[in-house]
Design a protein around this motif. Structure first.
Motif, short mmCIF file in Angstrom:
data_model
loop_
_atom_site.label_atom_id
_atom_site.label_comp_id
_atom_site.label_asym_id
_atom_site.label_seq_id
_atom_site.Cartn_x
_atom_site.Cartn_y
_atom_site.Cartn_z
N TRP A 135 -8.43 -14.44 -3.34
CA TRP A 135 -7.50 -14.71 -2.25
C TRP A 135 -6.76 -13.42 -1.85
CZ3 TRP A 135 -2.01 -15.10 -1.66
CH2 TRP A 135 -1.63 -15.67 -0.45
N GLY A 136 -6.27 -12.71 -2.85
CA GLY A 136 -5.60 -11.43 -2.59
C GLY A 136 -6.57 -10.43 -1.98
N ARG A 138 -9.71 -11.97 -8.18
CA ARG A 138 -8.55 -12.40 -7.39
C ARG A 138 -8.97 -12.41 -5.92
NH1 ARG A 138 -3.95 -8.45 -9.63
NH2 ARG A 138 -2.93 -9.08 -7.69
N LYS A 167 -1.66 0.66 -5.67
CA LYS A 167 -0.37 0.10 -5.23
C LYS A 167 0.66 1.21 -5.01
CE LYS A 167 1.08 -3.64 -7.39
NZ LYS A 167 1.24 -4.51 -8.57
N GLU A 168 0.60 2.23 -5.88
CA GLU A 168 1.50 3.38 -5.70
C GLU A 168 1.16 4.12 -4.41
OE1 GLU A 168 1.46 6.02 -9.06
OE2 GLU A 168 2.22 4.45 -10.38
N ILE A 178 0.98 -6.87 -3.46
CA ILE A 178 -0.22 -7.61 -3.04
C ILE A 178 0.18 -9.08 -2.85
CG2 ILE A 178 -2.62 -8.16 -3.62
CD1 ILE A 178 -2.56 -5.74 -5.54
N PRO A 179 -0.29 -9.71 -1.76
CA PRO A 179 0.21 -11.08 -1.46
C PRO A 179 0.00 -12.11 -2.56
CG PRO A 179 -1.08 -10.22 0.38
CD PRO A 179 -1.19 -9.22 -0.71
N ASP A 180 -1.00 -11.93 -3.44
CA ASP A 180 -1.23 -12.96 -4.46
C ASP A 180 -0.45 -12.71 -5.75
OD1 ASP A 180 -2.63 -10.85 -5.53
OD2 ASP A 180 -4.38 -12.03 -6.09
N GLU A 181 0.45 -11.71 -5.72
CA GLU A 181 1.21 -11.40 -6.93
C GLU A 181 2.55 -12.12 -6.95
OE1 GLU A 181 1.57 -7.18 -7.07
OE2 GLU A 181 -0.41 -6.94 -7.98
N PHE A 184 8.78 5.24 -7.27
CA PHE A 184 7.72 4.85 -6.34
C PHE A 184 8.03 3.49 -5.75
CE2 PHE A 184 5.47 7.67 -9.32
CZ PHE A 184 5.00 8.60 -8.40
N ILE A 185 7.78 3.40 -4.48
CA ILE A 185 7.87 2.07 -3.87
C ILE A 185 6.49 1.46 -4.08
CG2 ILE A 185 8.23 0.79 -1.73
CD1 ILE A 185 9.73 3.31 -0.72
N MET A 186 6.44 0.41 -4.88
CA MET A 186 5.13 -0.19 -5.17
C MET A 186 4.76 -1.17 -4.07
SD MET A 186 3.75 0.90 -7.97
CE MET A 186 2.94 -0.17 -9.14
N TYR A 187 3.53 -1.09 -3.66
CA TYR A 187 3.00 -2.00 -2.65
C TYR A 187 2.85 -3.39 -3.30
CZ TYR A 187 -0.43 -3.97 0.59
OH TYR A 187 -1.09 -4.77 1.47
N GLN A 231 -6.94 -11.03 1.70
CA GLN A 231 -5.78 -10.54 2.47
C GLN A 231 -5.90 -9.03 2.70
OE1 GLN A 231 -3.00 -12.66 3.28
NE2 GLN A 231 -4.36 -14.28 2.58
N GLU A 232 -6.29 -8.31 1.65
CA GLU A 232 -6.43 -6.85 1.77
C GLU A 232 -7.58 -6.49 2.72
OE1 GLU A 232 -4.39 -4.52 0.71
OE2 GLU A 232 -3.17 -6.18 -0.01
N MET A 239 -0.68 -8.91 -15.61
CA MET A 239 0.15 -7.75 -15.25
C MET A 239 1.14 -7.37 -16.35
SD MET A 239 0.88 -8.70 -11.32
CE MET A 239 1.84 -7.29 -10.87
N LEU A 261 -0.41 2.97 -1.76
CA LEU A 261 -0.09 2.18 -0.56
C LEU A 261 1.42 2.02 -0.37
CD1 LEU A 261 -2.91 -0.49 -0.81
CD2 LEU A 261 -2.68 1.23 0.96
N GLY A 262 2.18 2.15 -1.46
CA GLY A 262 3.64 2.13 -1.34
C GLY A 262 4.12 3.32 -0.53
N GLN A 263 3.42 4.44 -0.69
CA GLN A 263 3.80 5.64 0.08
C GLN A 263 3.20 5.63 1.48
OE1 GLN A 263 2.94 9.14 -2.43
NE2 GLN A 263 3.36 7.77 -4.13
#
Lengths: 299, 168
Positions: free
Chosen positions: A48-49, A46, A21-22, B22-25, B17-20, A52-53, B135, A24-26
């Motif tokens: 469904w998620g 998970r 996630k970090e 995820i659509p299911d979160e 950090f800009i955290m990505y 999407q990915e 989480m 992909l944030g960048q």
């Protein structure tokens, strides 16, 4: 990216997810980032998620097999076998030497009930990636189901030689011992597996079968609790709610008759609540304390 | 993204950090400390009654960040509409089977409708709750509120009846 792959290989999927996630944030268009994130989410159930990915991965490079592989994995988890099959076929076409592609195809065949094809694909997967213990354990499972005890034994021994604590390997060895009538050895393997994960469904089922052979009543109690674990919270809640509506309706009808009947109906409803919610919780506590005792004995 | 700031003569580097996403979160807000496992509001349907269950389920979804305020109001409106449909249906059924059985059928229709709405509200937030709890966000023990509500049950039932009386 190396750290993420290491975490993934060690099975630490939540940590791998956080790192991804970090990353992909960048860089939101990181192809392998989305691919690995989708695989991690699949491992964390998970789906469904994960889908999407996977779709983002396909959008970034529609011809690469990775996106289709991830999508097929997610669709398999979502039980959409037809769609998953299409993506799996594409992956096999693009990467015929990839063990994981054959493994995926085998799991799809297994899900649709084609055991012969599943076994062939599992064998191919094992040939291409002989060190993947999950592929070996899936092959052993199908060999056990189809009654091929000797090949199954060899496969399970390979797993336990490589990783003596492999939970599926222990459960499979326990099943094989139970099949051959060695109850004590089967029980040892089941306890070793349960000590690692007391909610492992395979280990609980094995233990239920062992208990059923020694004491039918205890076996039924174990089987009932395994069923409740398999049902999960959602289905259990639905059962209780439907029973509640039926009980209320029956009481309204009974009120035109006797009070004893309405008392019996409420009693029945509370019985269902006990079986659905309290009995599994009680079982959980007893099992944990028994396992703790057994752990103390080992020390 | 690094942000440089001078503090007490030192240069401190803060890494933000800009955290990505995820659509299911879920995206919990300031009310996240009140999030409970949705099974508790659902159980409160049986123990306390429908109104508390609906409000608690909607609040929980909002606190978890599954629904925004507009969606929560829309769902609340939809539930209310379903309640009206259930009442109309009850009257229609009672006309067919006779008003002697009014209580029996109205009870069945209202209970079945109420349970369906509550289960729907539970079902839409449950997958998000599974992710939410994995989480490390705070999860409050709903049993505490359930226990308190059970003790205050007669008062709550009266409040519900009063609320329904005002609406209808």
């Amino acid at each position: 990216m190396k750290d993420v792959e290491d975490l993934f290989d060690k099975g630490q999927y939540s940590k791998a997810c956080s790192l991804l996630k970090e990353l992909l944030g960048q860089d939101p268009n990181h192809f392998f980032g989305h691919f690995l994130l989708s695989l991690c989410l699949c491992k964390l159930q998970r789906f469904w998620g994960a889908r999407q990915e996977a779709q983002i991965t396909i959008e970034l490079d529609p011809k690469a097999w990775q996106g289709h592989f991830a999508e097929a994995q997610a669709l398999l988890g979502l039980e959409r076998y037809q769609q998953a099959h299409r993506h799996a076929e594409y992956v096999l076409e693009m990467a015929p030497d990839l063990g994981s592609a054959h493994h995926l195809s085998a799991k799809l065949s297994l899900a649709t009930g084609d055991f012969a094809r599943a076994e062939e694909s599992f064998k191919q997967a094992v040939q291409l990636s002989p060190r993947e213990l999950d592929f070996l354990s899936d092959l052993a499972k199908i060999q056990l189901v189809s009654g091929k005890k000797e090949p199954a034994r060899q496969t399970i021994e390979k797993i336990l030689n490589a990783a003596p604590e492999h939970i599926d390997g222990q459960v499979l060895m326990g099943c094989l011992n139970l099949d051959e009538g060695r109850l004590q050895e089967a029980s040892d393997y089941a306890i070793r597996a349960l000590l690692q994960d007391h909610e492992h469904l395979g280990a609980r089922r094995l233990m239920a079968e062992i208990k059923a052979q020694t004491n039918p009543l205890l076996g039924t109690w174990w089987k009932f609790n395994d069923k409740m674990l398999e049902f999960g919270q959602d289905k259990t809640a639905l059962i209780v709610l439907v029973s509640y509506v039926i009980a209320r309706f029956a009481i309204n009808l009974a009120n035109q008759g006797s009070n004893t009947l309405s008392f019996c109906i409420w009693f029945g409803f509370y019985g269902i609540c006990f079986l659905a919610w309290l009995a599994p919780a009680l079982f959980h506590v007893i099992l944990k304390s028994e396992l703790d005792k057994s752990r103390m004995k080992d020390l | 993204m690094g942000i440089l700031s001078h503090q007490q003569g030192y240069i401190q580097i803060k890494m933000e950090f800009i955290m990505y996403h995820i659509p299911d979160e879920p995206s919990p807000g300031t009310l996240q400390q009140w999030v409970v496992n949705p099974i508790w509001p659902l159980v409160s349907y049986i123990i306390i009654g429908p109104l508390m269950a609906f409000l608690w389920l909607l609040f929980n979804a909002g606190a978890m960040g599954v629904l925004n305020r507009k969606q929560a109001i829309n769902l609340g409106g939809l539930s209310f509409l379903l309640l009206i449909v259930a009442i109309v249906l009850t009257i229609a059924v009672s006309c067919v089977f006779g008003f002697a059985n009014y209580e029996t059928f109205s009870g069945l229709i209202m209970d079945a409708g109420g349970v369906a709405v509550a289960y729907f509200l539970y079902k839409i937030q449950m997958p998000y709750f599974r992710v939410y709890s994995s989480m490390d966000y705070p999860v409050w023990n709903g049993m505490v509120l359930m226990g308190a509500a059970f003790l205050l049950r007669p008062l709550l039932i009266l409040a519900q009846m009063f609320f329904l009386y005002i609406i209808l």
